[in-house]
Design a protein around this motif. Sequence first.
Motif, PDB file in Angstrom:
ATOM      1  N   PRO A  26       0.808  -1.217   0.000  1.00  0.00           N
ATOM      2  CA  PRO A  26       0.000   0.000   0.000  1.00  0.00           C
ATOM      3  C   PRO A  26       0.847   1.276   0.000  1.00  0.00           C
ATOM      4  N   MET A  27       2.041   1.205   0.609  1.00  0.00           N
ATOM      5  CA  MET A  27       2.951   2.352   0.545  1.00  0.00           C
ATOM      6  C   MET A  27       3.325   2.631  -0.903  1.00  0.00           C
ATOM      7  N   ALA A  28       3.757   1.584  -1.610  1.00  0.00           N
ATOM      8  CA  ALA A  28       4.177   1.749  -3.002  1.00  0.00           C
ATOM      9  C   ALA A  28       3.013   2.234  -3.869  1.00  0.00           C
ATOM     10  N   GLU A  29       1.835   1.665  -3.650  1.00  0.00           N
ATOM     11  CA  GLU A  29       0.652   2.082  -4.410  1.00  0.00           C
ATOM     12  C   GLU A  29       0.386   3.575  -4.210  1.00  0.00           C
ATOM     13  N   ALA A  30       0.358   4.022  -2.961  1.00  0.00           N
ATOM     14  CA  ALA A  30       0.071   5.428  -2.667  1.00  0.00           C
ATOM     15  C   ALA A  30       1.146   6.356  -3.227  1.00  0.00           C
ATOM     16  N   LEU A  31       2.397   5.945  -3.136  1.00  0.00           N
ATOM     17  CA  LEU A  31       3.489   6.768  -3.651  1.00  0.00           C
ATOM     18  C   LEU A  31       3.398   6.923  -5.165  1.00  0.00           C
ATOM     19  N   GLU A  51      -5.134 -12.278   9.764  1.00  0.00           N
ATOM     20  CA  GLU A  51      -6.282 -12.513  10.644  1.00  0.00           C
ATOM     21  C   GLU A  51      -6.445 -11.394  11.669  1.00  0.00           C
ATOM     22  N   GLY A  52      -7.655 -10.853  11.731  1.00  0.00           N
ATOM     23  CA  GLY A  52      -7.973  -9.824  12.702  1.00  0.00           C
ATOM     24  C   GLY A  52      -7.480  -8.430  12.356  1.00  0.00           C
ATOM     25  N   ALA A  53      -6.780  -8.284  11.237  1.00  0.00           N
ATOM     26  CA  ALA A  53      -6.230  -6.979  10.862  1.00  0.00           C
ATOM     27  C   ALA A  53      -7.142  -6.292   9.852  1.00  0.00           C
ATOM     28  N   GLU A  54      -7.340  -5.011  10.064  1.00  0.00           N
ATOM     29  CA  GLU A  54      -8.143  -4.219   9.143  1.00  0.00           C
ATOM     30  C   GLU A  54      -7.351  -2.989   8.748  1.00  0.00           C
ATOM     31  N   GLY A  55      -7.457  -2.600   7.506  1.00  0.00           N
ATOM     32  CA  GLY A  55      -6.804  -1.384   7.040  1.00  0.00           C
ATOM     33  C   GLY A  55      -5.303  -1.510   6.965  1.00  0.00           C
ATOM     34  N   ALA A  56      -4.680  -0.383   6.661  1.00  0.00           N
ATOM     35  CA  ALA A  56      -3.220  -0.339   6.612  1.00  0.00           C
ATOM     36  C   ALA A  56      -2.672  -0.390   8.032  1.00  0.00           C
ATOM     37  N   ASP A  57      -1.466  -0.848   8.155  1.00  0.00           N
ATOM     38  CA  ASP A  57      -0.759  -0.842   9.426  1.00  0.00           C
ATOM     39  C   ASP A  57      -0.756   0.601   9.964  1.00  0.00           C
ATOM     40  N   PRO A  58      -1.008   0.802  11.253  1.00  0.00           N
ATOM     41  CA  PRO A  58      -1.052   2.167  11.810  1.00  0.00           C
ATOM     42  C   PRO A  58       0.235   2.971  11.608  1.00  0.00           C
ATOM     43  N   PHE A  59       1.379   2.312  11.646  1.00  0.00           N
ATOM     44  CA  PHE A  59       2.633   3.019  11.394  1.00  0.00           C
ATOM     45  C   PHE A  59       2.723   3.446   9.930  1.00  0.00           C
ATOM     46  N   VAL A  60       2.191   2.646   9.018  1.00  0.00           N
ATOM     47  CA  VAL A  60       2.145   3.021   7.599  1.00  0.00           C
ATOM     48  C   VAL A  60       1.279   4.270   7.445  1.00  0.00           C
ATOM     49  N   GLU A  61       0.107   4.249   8.065  1.00  0.00           N
ATOM     50  CA  GLU A  61      -0.774   5.414   7.984  1.00  0.00           C
ATOM     51  C   GLU A  61      -0.052   6.664   8.476  1.00  0.00           C
ATOM     52  N   ALA A  62       0.684   6.538   9.572  1.00  0.00           N
ATOM     53  CA  ALA A  62       1.376   7.692  10.164  1.00  0.00           C
ATOM     54  C   ALA A  62       2.466   8.235   9.246  1.00  0.00           C
ATOM     55  N   VAL A  63       3.333   7.371   8.734  1.00  0.00           N
ATOM     56  CA  VAL A  63       4.451   7.881   7.925  1.00  0.00           C
ATOM     57  C   VAL A  63       3.992   8.338   6.547  1.00  0.00           C
ATOM     58  N   MET A  64       2.912   7.770   6.032  1.00  0.00           N
ATOM     59  CA  MET A  64       2.397   8.228   4.743  1.00  0.00           C
ATOM     60  C   MET A  64       1.669   9.565   4.909  1.00  0.00           C
ATOM     61  N   ALA A  65       0.998   9.763   6.040  1.00  0.00           N
ATOM     62  CA  ALA A  65       0.341  11.044   6.307  1.00  0.00           C
ATOM     63  C   ALA A  65       1.365  12.178   6.362  1.00  0.00           C
ATOM     64  N   ILE A  67       3.673  12.747   4.439  1.00  0.00           N
ATOM     65  CA  ILE A  67       3.956  13.258   3.085  1.00  0.00           C
ATOM     66  C   ILE A  67       2.662  13.494   2.298  1.00  0.00           C
ATOM     67  N   GLY A  68       1.546  13.555   3.008  1.00  0.00           N
ATOM     68  CA  GLY A  68       0.286  13.906   2.363  1.00  0.00           C
ATOM     69  C   GLY A  68      -0.470  12.773   1.710  1.00  0.00           C
ATOM     70  N   CYS A  69      -0.189  11.537   2.092  1.00  0.00           N
ATOM     71  CA  CYS A  69      -0.913  10.380   1.552  1.00  0.00           C
ATOM     72  C   CYS A  69      -1.807   9.809   2.649  1.00  0.00           C
ATOM     73  N   ASP A  70      -3.104   9.816   2.410  1.00  0.00           N
ATOM     74  CA  ASP A  70      -4.071   9.315   3.381  1.00  0.00           C
ATOM     75  C   ASP A  70      -4.383   7.851   3.085  1.00  0.00           C
ATOM     76  N   LEU A  71      -3.956   6.969   3.965  1.00  0.00           N
ATOM     77  CA  LEU A  71      -4.238   5.538   3.786  1.00  0.00           C
ATOM     78  C   LEU A  71      -5.283   5.045   4.782  1.00  0.00           C
ATOM     79  N   SER A  72      -6.029   5.957   5.369  1.00  0.00           N
ATOM     80  CA  SER A  72      -7.021   5.562   6.371  1.00  0.00           C
ATOM     81  C   SER A  72      -8.157   4.732   5.774  1.00  0.00           C
ATOM     82  N   ARG A  73      -8.349   4.815   4.471  1.00  0.00           N
ATOM     83  CA  ARG A  73      -9.432   4.044   3.835  1.00  0.00           C
ATOM     84  C   ARG A  73      -8.915   2.807   3.097  1.00  0.00           C
ATOM     85  N   HIS A  74      -7.642   2.528   3.222  1.00  0.00           N
ATOM     86  CA  HIS A  74      -7.086   1.356   2.538  1.00  0.00           C
ATOM     87  C   HIS A  74      -7.705   0.076   3.087  1.00  0.00           C
ATOM     88  N   THR A  75      -8.131  -0.776   2.181  1.00  0.00           N
ATOM     89  CA  THR A  75      -8.671  -2.084   2.552  1.00  0.00           C
ATOM     90  C   THR A  75      -7.758  -3.155   1.967  1.00  0.00           C
TER      91      THR A  75
END
Length: 152
Positions: A26-31, A51-65, A67-75
């Motif tokens: 998802p990082m590569a996709e957003a970039l 199993e049990g995981a939803e969305g992007a990894d929280p650390f991914v969301e943080a470091v992508m945010a 640089i202006g990339c919102d991954l909060s809706r990544h499935t």
Amino acid sequence: MASESDPPPLPGAVLFACNFNRVRSPMAEALLKKMLGDRVFVDSCGLKAEEGAEGADPFVEAVMAEIGCDLSRHTPKTFDELEDGSFDLVISLTPEAQHRAVELTRHRAVDIEYWPTHDPTLAGGSREHRLEAYRDVRNALAARLRERFGSA
């Protein structure tokens, strides 16, 4: 006239693949979407669902945010959940995803590239130390994308 240092022409559709589709792909996709906009269709997937995981990894969301990339809706999705398998280029970021990409494209003319990419989830230590590991992966992917696709 193109020189040898020019990047190859842009593919119509690019797929990034990793193990769970929560960190590297998802990082590569957003970039790449940020870099090329809608000039190329870009998607990502993983080998299996975590199993049990939803969305992007929280650390991914943080470091992508950062640089202006919102991954909060990544499935996250798997190869089997892709809506369209018509990709011109598949870039796998893990050995396991590379194996699956080769299988997926066995009977189709698709370019496959393998970009071995460190797994930042293996980093331990403080929150800041872990975030730095994710930033390193983000920055390495961004550099590789610029190298492969040009500065757009």
